[in-house]
Design a protein around this motif. Structure first.
Motif, PDB file in Angstrom:
ATOM      1  N   ILE A 186     -81.277 -20.033  -1.036  1.00  0.00           N
ATOM      2  CA  ILE A 186     -82.506 -19.504  -2.135  1.00  0.00           C
ATOM      3  C   ILE A 186     -82.226 -20.532  -3.261  1.00  0.00           C
ATOM      4  N   PRO A 187     -83.790 -21.354  -3.724  1.00  0.00           N
ATOM      5  CA  PRO A 187     -83.677 -22.266  -4.526  1.00  0.00           C
ATOM      6  C   PRO A 187     -83.558 -21.534  -6.091  1.00  0.00           C
ATOM      7  N   LEU A 188     -82.986 -22.392  -7.024  1.00  0.00           N
ATOM      8  CA  LEU A 188     -82.821 -21.683  -8.308  1.00  0.00           C
ATOM      9  C   LEU A 188     -83.853 -21.374  -8.922  1.00  0.00           C
ATOM     10  N   GLU A 189     -85.174 -22.004  -8.592  1.00  0.00           N
ATOM     11  CA  GLU A 189     -86.404 -21.507  -8.965  1.00  0.00           C
ATOM     12  C   GLU A 189     -86.677 -20.040  -8.613  1.00  0.00           C
ATOM     13  N   ALA A 190     -86.395 -19.623  -7.490  1.00  0.00           N
ATOM     14  CA  ALA A 190     -86.719 -18.358  -7.098  1.00  0.00           C
ATOM     15  C   ALA A 190     -85.706 -17.232  -7.348  1.00  0.00           C
ATOM     16  N   LEU A 191     -85.035 -17.296  -8.124  1.00  0.00           N
ATOM     17  CA  LEU A 191     -83.815 -16.594  -8.598  1.00  0.00           C
ATOM     18  C   LEU A 191     -84.296 -15.959 -10.121  1.00  0.00           C
ATOM     19  N   SER A 192     -84.216 -14.747 -10.177  1.00  0.00           N
ATOM     20  CA  SER A 192     -84.693 -14.063 -11.294  1.00  0.00           C
ATOM     21  C   SER A 192     -83.704 -13.974 -12.358  1.00  0.00           C
ATOM     22  N   TRP A 193     -82.457 -13.667 -12.026  1.00  0.00           N
ATOM     23  CA  TRP A 193     -81.320 -13.368 -12.728  1.00  0.00           C
ATOM     24  C   TRP A 193     -80.970 -14.592 -13.868  1.00  0.00           C
ATOM     25  N   SER A 194     -81.054 -14.553 -14.943  1.00  0.00           N
ATOM     26  CA  SER A 194     -80.815 -15.796 -15.674  1.00  0.00           C
ATOM     27  C   SER A 194     -79.529 -16.219 -15.798  1.00  0.00           C
ATOM     28  N   LEU A 195     -78.527 -15.280 -15.276  1.00  0.00           N
ATOM     29  CA  LEU A 195     -77.075 -15.796 -15.276  1.00  0.00           C
ATOM     30  C   LEU A 195     -77.010 -17.087 -14.571  1.00  0.00           C
ATOM     31  N   TRP A 196     -77.730 -17.245 -13.390  1.00  0.00           N
ATOM     32  CA  TRP A 196     -77.582 -18.513 -12.751  1.00  0.00           C
ATOM     33  C   TRP A 196     -78.135 -19.642 -13.315  1.00  0.00           C
ATOM     34  N   GLN A 197     -79.021 -19.616 -14.383  1.00  0.00           N
ATOM     35  CA  GLN A 197     -79.575 -20.723 -15.182  1.00  0.00           C
ATOM     36  C   GLN A 197     -78.333 -21.330 -15.965  1.00  0.00           C
ATOM     37  N   GLU A 198     -77.037 -20.717 -16.151  1.00  0.00           N
ATOM     38  CA  GLU A 198     -76.218 -21.226 -16.732  1.00  0.00           C
ATOM     39  C   GLU A 198     -75.011 -22.174 -15.871  1.00  0.00           C
ATOM     40  N   TYR A 199     -75.441 -22.210 -14.574  1.00  0.00           N
ATOM     41  CA  TYR A 199     -74.619 -22.990 -13.873  1.00  0.00           C
ATOM     42  C   TYR A 199     -75.510 -24.136 -13.516  1.00  0.00           C
ATOM     43  N   GLY A 200     -74.807 -25.380 -13.306  1.00  0.00           N
ATOM     44  CA  GLY A 200     -75.513 -26.383 -12.709  1.00  0.00           C
ATOM     45  C   GLY A 200     -75.920 -26.329 -11.016  1.00  0.00           C
ATOM     46  N   ILE A 201     -76.341 -25.253 -10.574  1.00  0.00           N
ATOM     47  CA  ILE A 201     -76.620 -25.314  -9.336  1.00  0.00           C
ATOM     48  C   ILE A 201     -78.059 -25.458  -8.633  1.00  0.00           C
ATOM     49  N   ARG A 202     -78.208 -25.972  -7.450  1.00  0.00           N
ATOM     50  CA  ARG A 202     -79.574 -26.000  -6.768  1.00  0.00           C
ATOM     51  C   ARG A 202     -79.863 -24.687  -6.207  1.00  0.00           C
ATOM     52  N   GLY A 203     -79.187 -23.799  -6.193  1.00  0.00           N
ATOM     53  CA  GLY A 203     -79.494 -22.583  -5.441  1.00  0.00           C
ATOM     54  C   GLY A 203     -78.233 -21.723  -4.912  1.00  0.00           C
ATOM     55  N   ILE A 204     -78.576 -20.710  -4.201  1.00  0.00           N
ATOM     56  CA  ILE A 204     -77.573 -19.877  -3.679  1.00  0.00           C
ATOM     57  C   ILE A 204     -77.487 -19.906  -2.184  1.00  0.00           C
ATOM     58  N   MET A 205     -76.402 -20.333  -1.702  1.00  0.00           N
ATOM     59  CA  MET A 205     -76.246 -20.521  -0.237  1.00  0.00           C
ATOM     60  C   MET A 205     -75.722 -19.238   0.612  1.00  0.00           C
ATOM     61  N   ARG A 206     -76.803 -18.601   1.270  1.00  0.00           N
ATOM     62  CA  ARG A 206     -76.112 -17.311   1.962  1.00  0.00           C
ATOM     63  C   ARG A 206     -75.504 -17.562   3.136  1.00  0.00           C
ATOM     64  N   VAL A 207     -74.439 -17.799   3.345  1.00  0.00           N
ATOM     65  CA  VAL A 207     -73.571 -18.097   4.444  1.00  0.00           C
ATOM     66  C   VAL A 207     -73.647 -17.272   5.599  1.00  0.00           C
ATOM     67  N   LEU A 208     -74.025 -17.971   6.782  1.00  0.00           N
ATOM     68  CA  LEU A 208     -74.161 -17.272   8.196  1.00  0.00           C
ATOM     69  C   LEU A 208     -72.699 -17.487   8.878  1.00  0.00           C
ATOM     70  N   TYR A 209     -72.227 -18.745   8.817  1.00  0.00           N
ATOM     71  CA  TYR A 209     -71.044 -19.117   9.318  1.00  0.00           C
ATOM     72  C   TYR A 209     -70.788 -20.479   8.798  1.00  0.00           C
ATOM     73  N   PHE A 210     -69.336 -20.906   9.068  1.00  0.00           N
ATOM     74  CA  PHE A 210     -68.691 -22.436   8.389  1.00  0.00           C
ATOM     75  C   PHE A 210     -67.842 -22.834   9.314  1.00  0.00           C
ATOM     76  N   GLU A 211     -67.576 -24.028   9.153  1.00  0.00           N
ATOM     77  CA  GLU A 211     -66.389 -24.488   9.704  1.00  0.00           C
ATOM     78  C   GLU A 211     -65.651 -25.427   8.712  1.00  0.00           C
ATOM     79  N   GLU A 212     -64.283 -25.509   8.969  1.00  0.00           N
ATOM     80  CA  GLU A 212     -63.260 -26.126   8.226  1.00  0.00           C
ATOM     81  C   GLU A 212     -63.358 -27.734   8.703  1.00  0.00           C
ATOM     82  N   LEU A 213     -63.480 -28.739   7.824  1.00  0.00           N
ATOM     83  CA  LEU A 213     -63.515 -29.931   8.193  1.00  0.00           C
ATOM     84  C   LEU A 213     -61.939 -30.677   7.817  1.00  0.00           C
TER      85      LEU A 213
END
Length: 110
Positions: A83-110
């Motif tokens: 979810i890109p930062l521009e699409a987030l309505s909650w201003s809290l996220w503007q305080e962090y240097g993020i590109r967006g929120i990653m909604r995780v479906l699965y992951f693997e350790e490297l």
């Protein structure tokens, strides 16, 4: 795109394009942009990519045990929707240097 940020699919949801992608990086606390001299002491869990980009992590779709394992991992490859930062309505996220929120479906350790 960064070499550690590979789009697998895109879909339009309510006028917002959600990209489903793989992102590699390391888990970390998100950087905080100080506001009004109020440094935050909490750690907001996120991912820093090899290219130096930051994403907040949303692990609500994961089984709790897997979400805990993700938080204790260091280097990971995550698959999910961004979810890109521009699409987030909650201003809290503007305080962090993020590109967006990653909604995780699965992951693997490297």
């Amino acid at each position: 795109l960064w070499p550690d940020d590979q789009t697998a699919d895109s879909q339009d949801v309510g006028g917002i394009t959600l990209d489903t992608r793989y992102i590699e990086g390391r888990t970390t606390c998100l950087p905080h942009r100080p506001s009004q001299g109020d440094p935050r002491l909490e750690c907001v869990f996120g991912l820093e990519t090899l290219g130096g980009l930051f994403y907040a992590i949303d692990a609500q779709e994961m089984v709790p045990e897997e979400a805990s394992r993700l938080q204790s991992s260091e280097r990971v490859r995550i698959y999910g929707s961004v979810i890109p930062l521009e699409a987030l309505s909650w201003s809290l996220w503007q305080e962090y240097g993020i590109r967006g929120i990653m909604r995780v479906l699965y992951f693997e350790e490297l």
